[in-house]
Enzyme design. Structure first.
Site, short mmCIF file in Angstrom:
data_model
loop_
_atom_site.label_atom_id
_atom_site.label_comp_id
_atom_site.label_asym_id
_atom_site.label_seq_id
_atom_site.Cartn_x
_atom_site.Cartn_y
_atom_site.Cartn_z
CD GLU A 43 2.71 -6.66 6.25
OE1 GLU A 43 1.76 -6.52 6.31
OE2 GLU A 43 4.01 -6.29 5.07
CB ALA A 95 6.38 -4.87 1.46
CG HIS A 127 5.25 -8.57 0.24
ND1 HIS A 127 4.83 -6.79 0.07
CD2 HIS A 127 5.05 -8.73 1.19
CE1 HIS A 127 4.52 -6.48 1.28
NE2 HIS A 127 4.46 -7.37 2.29
#
Ligand SMILES: [Zn+2]
Length: 348
Positions: free
Chosen positions: A284, A72, A178
């Site tokens: 995550e 990300a 995100h």
């Protein structure tokens, strides 16, 4: 079946970063003509990059499938222009597709979108469609702030975003809200910017009629919903004071939270406050917080342990969090209880 809805390819072979550096170097050269270029990574390199981390943790922690997306913080939509972002997103998404092809039982793809500050999100429709229809992905990560901490684009509830939402609804895929890297020194990326964005998105949803316009649009707010569960009373009160419907009626057909909260009291709070139907298991892993908690002796991001430790959670509710809710939200996700993951419609 235990589905982890939030994993990133943080351990990609270093050739990916070298590709990115070549791309960034080209931006500094006025004579450079942008091109996608090539990424030479072998299947063995992909295997070697996953075995010591993601696959090992899946086995050790007892999870089955990870919904997997590009790193990300590496999306960095604020760098370069829409063409930069397009080539970078395509390369990252194709690498995720290779992971999912090599390990169809372990990973299902979610894509990075080629967003760029000031560029209409309609520009992302083509890559989203390609990833879902050709690569078998089941969702996307949507950056609510492609400027990287400057918040220069309209709120997620603005019509600016609607053409992308129309495509999400048509393809029947959700988005995880995100953000990416922060270029604002006030906001540490994972410690502040991520959680700010989660909280900000929720408040944007609360004050809009977005879900009247898109009754089937679905968002996952990661990192346990940022500050939202802790301040649930504030949000209920704000909704009431603003003349909005109750939160359950206003948002909870469309907004979901993951369990990327790295301590037991935080998970307990999340489960007490947010209806169980709106919580999806996630860790995550690997990379948001890498270390071991000295108070427990276990990795902070081993979030399954926290849920396992909650004795008052009923077995049916536990199954919803680990499995059922993810199947409802990621409706293209087809997994069998035998542990084989596949994307049904995309495979046909
Ligand atoms: Zn993440």
């Amino acid at each position: 079946m235990i589905i982890d809805c939030h994993g990133h390819y943080t351990t990609a072979p270093r050739e990916l970063e070298a590709y990115r550096q070549r791309q960034l170097a080209g931006l500094k050269d006025p004579a450079h003509i942008p091109a996608q270029g090539s990424l030479a990574i072998s299947d063995d390199q992909i295997r070697e990059s996953l075995e010591p981390a993601q696959l090992k943790f899946q086995r050790e922690r007892g999870t089955d499938v990870t919904i997997f997306s590009p790193r990300a913080s590496g999306m960095a939509h604020h760098v370069g222009d829409a063409t930069t972002s397009r080539y970078w997103s395509e390369v990252c998404n194709e690498l995720i597709h290779r992971v999912c092809t090599l390990y169809p039982d372990n990973f299902v793809g979610v894509c990075q979108l080629p967003q760029s500050p000031g560029v209409p999100p309609a520009n992302c429709r083509e890559e989203l469609t390609r990833c879902v229809q050709q690569l078998g992905f089941v969702g996307c990560n949507l950056n609510p702030d492609p400027s990287g901490g400057r918040w220069t684009d309209p709120p997620l509830t603005d019509r600016w975003w609607y053409p992308l939402y129309e495509k999400m609804v048509e393809l029947d895929v959700p988005a995880m809200v995100h953000v990416s890297a922060s270029c604002n020194p006030n906001f540490h990326a994972t410690g502040a910017h991520y959680l700010n964005a989660d909280t900000t998105a929720f408040m944007q949803f609360l004050t809009s009629d977005l879900f009247k316009d898109f009754p089937t649009l679905k968002f996952i707010i990661p990192h346990g919903g940022g500050a939202v569960p802790y301040h649930w009373g504030r949000y209920r009160g704000l909704a009431q004071d603003l003349g909005r419907p109750p939160l359950r009626e206003l948002l909870l057909n469309n907004v979901f939270f993951d369990t990327c909260v790295y301590h037991l009291p935080g998970i307990e709070l999340l489960l007490k406050v947010v209806p169980v139907d709106n919580i999806l298991f996630a860790s995550e892993m690997v990379g948001a917080v890498k270390s071991i908690d000295p108070e427990t002796g276990h990795y902070f991001d081993d979030t399954k342990r926290y849920i396992d430790a909650i004795g008052w959670l009923s077995a049916p509710d536990r199954r919803k969090i680990f499995d059922g809710n993810a199947r409802r939200v990621y409706s293209r996700l087809k997994t069998s209880s035998a542990g084989s993951a596949a994307t049904g419609r995309a495979a046909t």
